[in-house]
Design a protein around this motif. Structure first.
Motif, short mmCIF file in Angstrom:
data_model
loop_
_atom_site.label_atom_id
_atom_site.label_comp_id
_atom_site.label_asym_id
_atom_site.label_seq_id
_atom_site.Cartn_x
_atom_site.Cartn_y
_atom_site.Cartn_z
N TRP A 13 18.11 39.73 36.82
CA TRP A 13 19.26 39.00 37.35
C TRP A 13 20.40 39.95 37.68
O TRP A 13 21.15 39.73 38.62
CB TRP A 13 19.71 37.96 36.33
N GLY A 14 20.53 41.02 36.93
CA GLY A 14 21.56 42.00 37.23
C GLY A 14 21.35 42.69 38.55
O GLY A 14 22.28 42.85 39.35
N VAL A 57 17.57 48.69 35.14
CA VAL A 57 16.14 48.65 35.39
C VAL A 57 15.78 49.67 36.47
O VAL A 57 16.57 49.95 37.37
CB VAL A 57 15.71 47.24 35.83
N PRO A 58 14.59 50.27 36.40
CA PRO A 58 14.19 51.25 37.42
C PRO A 58 13.83 50.57 38.72
O PRO A 58 13.75 49.34 38.81
CB PRO A 58 12.96 51.91 36.78
N VAL A 59 13.60 51.37 39.75
CA VAL A 59 13.21 50.85 41.06
C VAL A 59 11.85 50.16 40.93
O VAL A 59 10.94 50.67 40.30
CB VAL A 59 13.15 51.99 42.09
N GLY A 60 11.74 48.99 41.53
CA GLY A 60 10.50 48.23 41.44
C GLY A 60 10.52 47.15 40.39
O GLY A 60 9.61 46.32 40.35
N LEU A 92 24.98 47.80 33.62
CA LEU A 92 24.10 48.97 33.54
C LEU A 92 23.31 49.15 34.82
O LEU A 92 23.11 50.28 35.29
CB LEU A 92 23.16 48.82 32.34
N SER A 93 22.83 48.05 35.39
CA SER A 93 22.08 48.15 36.65
C SER A 93 22.99 48.64 37.78
O SER A 93 22.56 49.41 38.64
CB SER A 93 21.47 46.79 37.00
#
Length: 374
Positions: free
Chosen positions: A324-325, A317-320, A310-311
């Motif tokens: 681990w991905g 996850v969003p920027v920032g 997904l990453s």
């Protein structure tokens, strides 16, 4: 003497397994790390740029942190570096300004020199600030801004400490993997129990939903749910993985409930007046819980891997926010440059958690399996 219950017997069996207890300790250590990281007690400053870009691990053959970086000693004494290593023609500009001031005389020379200074060297103020940050030294250059040339586990391209980044990334990945697996197994167990125990129209309804979810490839289903939610974040990934991963536990739990609902102990519970809910989750579920635990172990591993996918596709996850991905995603380009430490740190942390969790859940499954007598 009162006989021990199922859970007391399972705990006694589990304590006798040394591998299970060591695995439990490792899993609890990771969970404690997540709690401490989320509360800000550790690695709260993981974004601080403490090292130079791609600072190698401390055991590599590099200069120690904070020492002066000088070239190899030549036969003759090394020539002193210019005053400003960022602007090698600064000395020539300074000499040119001095010559212009000498020609024009001191009357009015200040204004002309300032004007010439602004034309010839418009970045003087910025370069002066860089000189102050760089901390020029006589005969060498110290790592700028107080950054270290090496770190115990290396640094990424922004100078972030890899070990701190790995701990912070573990917070995101473990929360996503464990919480999403709990959601998926919880939904699968609830739907499978209702379907297998009730049968009839209820079973047909849940089987219809199951057929719809399994008819669509899992990757496309995940992307479809992600497109509907249209929001990045940990909660979004938990919902995406949990709402699409319940089909496996549902199928197995449903089959177990169909098999157990006609057993003698369930009929005896019915005879003494136990409610349907108590029979479903007070009598049958403890005897099929090992199936749910196996699915839990498989889904935690799979969801941590899915977070990487997904990453990579832009739905993670969003920027920032680090995980681990995202670290493995960054490491793809770093490997071309020979920067292996970020990949190694994330891979070792993930492998350690996944292995410990798998061993513990396998041991717990055996301890809860009523067919295993010890």
């Amino acid at each position: 003497m009162r006989a021990q219950g199922l859970w007391a017997l399972a705990w006694r069996r589990l304590r006798a397994d040394r591998v299970a207890m060591v695995s439990l300790a490792v899993v609890l250590a990771f969970l404690l790390m997540v709690v401490l990281s989320a509360s800000g007690l550790i690695v709260a400053d993981w974004e601080q740029e403490v090292g130079v870009s791609y600072a190698p691990p401390g055991f590599a053959a590099t200069p120690a942190a904070g020492t002066t970086v000088t070239p190899a000693a030549p036969a003759a004494p090394p020539q002193a570096l210019p005053d400003n290593v960022f602007d090698p023609i600064a000395d020539d500009i300074r000499a040119l300004r001095a010559q212009l001031a000498a020609r024009q005389g001191h009357g009015g020379a200040a204004a002309d020199a300032v004007e010439m200074y602004g034309v010839v060297d418009p970045l003087a103020d910025d370069l002066a600030a860089l000189r102050a940050q760089a901390g020029e030294g006589q005969g060498g250059v110290v790592a700028g801004g107080g950054r270290r040339a090496t770190l115990p586990f290396g640094a990424d391209k922004w100078g972030h400490d890899i070990i701190r980044k790995t701990i912070k990334g573990g917070e995101t990945s473990i929360v996503v993997g464990v919480v999403a697996a709990l959601l998926a197994v919880g939904l699968g167990t609830l739907f499978g129990a209702l379907s297998g125990y009730c049968g009839g129209v209820v079973d047909d309804l849940f089987n219809w939903f199951y057929s719809i979810f399994t008819a669509i490839p899992s990757v496309l289903m995940i992307l479809a749910v992600a497109a509907v939610l249209q929001q990045k974040g940990v909660l979004t990934m938990v919902l995406i993985l949990g709402l699409t991963g319940w089909t496996g536990p549902y199928r197995l739990i449903r089959a177990e409930y169909i098999k157990h609902k006609t057993r003698e102990y369930v009929l005896a519970a019915d005879a003494i007046g136990a409610s349907h809910w108590r029979r479903m989750f007070g009598h049958i579920f403890p005897n099929v819980s090992h199936v749910a635990l196996v699915q839990m172990s498989i889904l935690v591993v799979g969801f941590i891997k899915a977070e990487v996918i997904l990453s990579f596709l832009g739905f993670g996850v969003p920027v920032g926010v680090v995980s681990w991905g995202s670290m493995l995603n960054e490491a793809q380009n770093e490997l071309i440059l020979g920067r292996w430490w970020q990949l190694t740190a994330a891979a070792i942390a993930m492998a350690l958690l996944v292995t410990a969790f798998s061993l513990f859940t396998d041991a717990l499954r055996d301890a809860l399996d009523p067919k295993v007598k010890q």
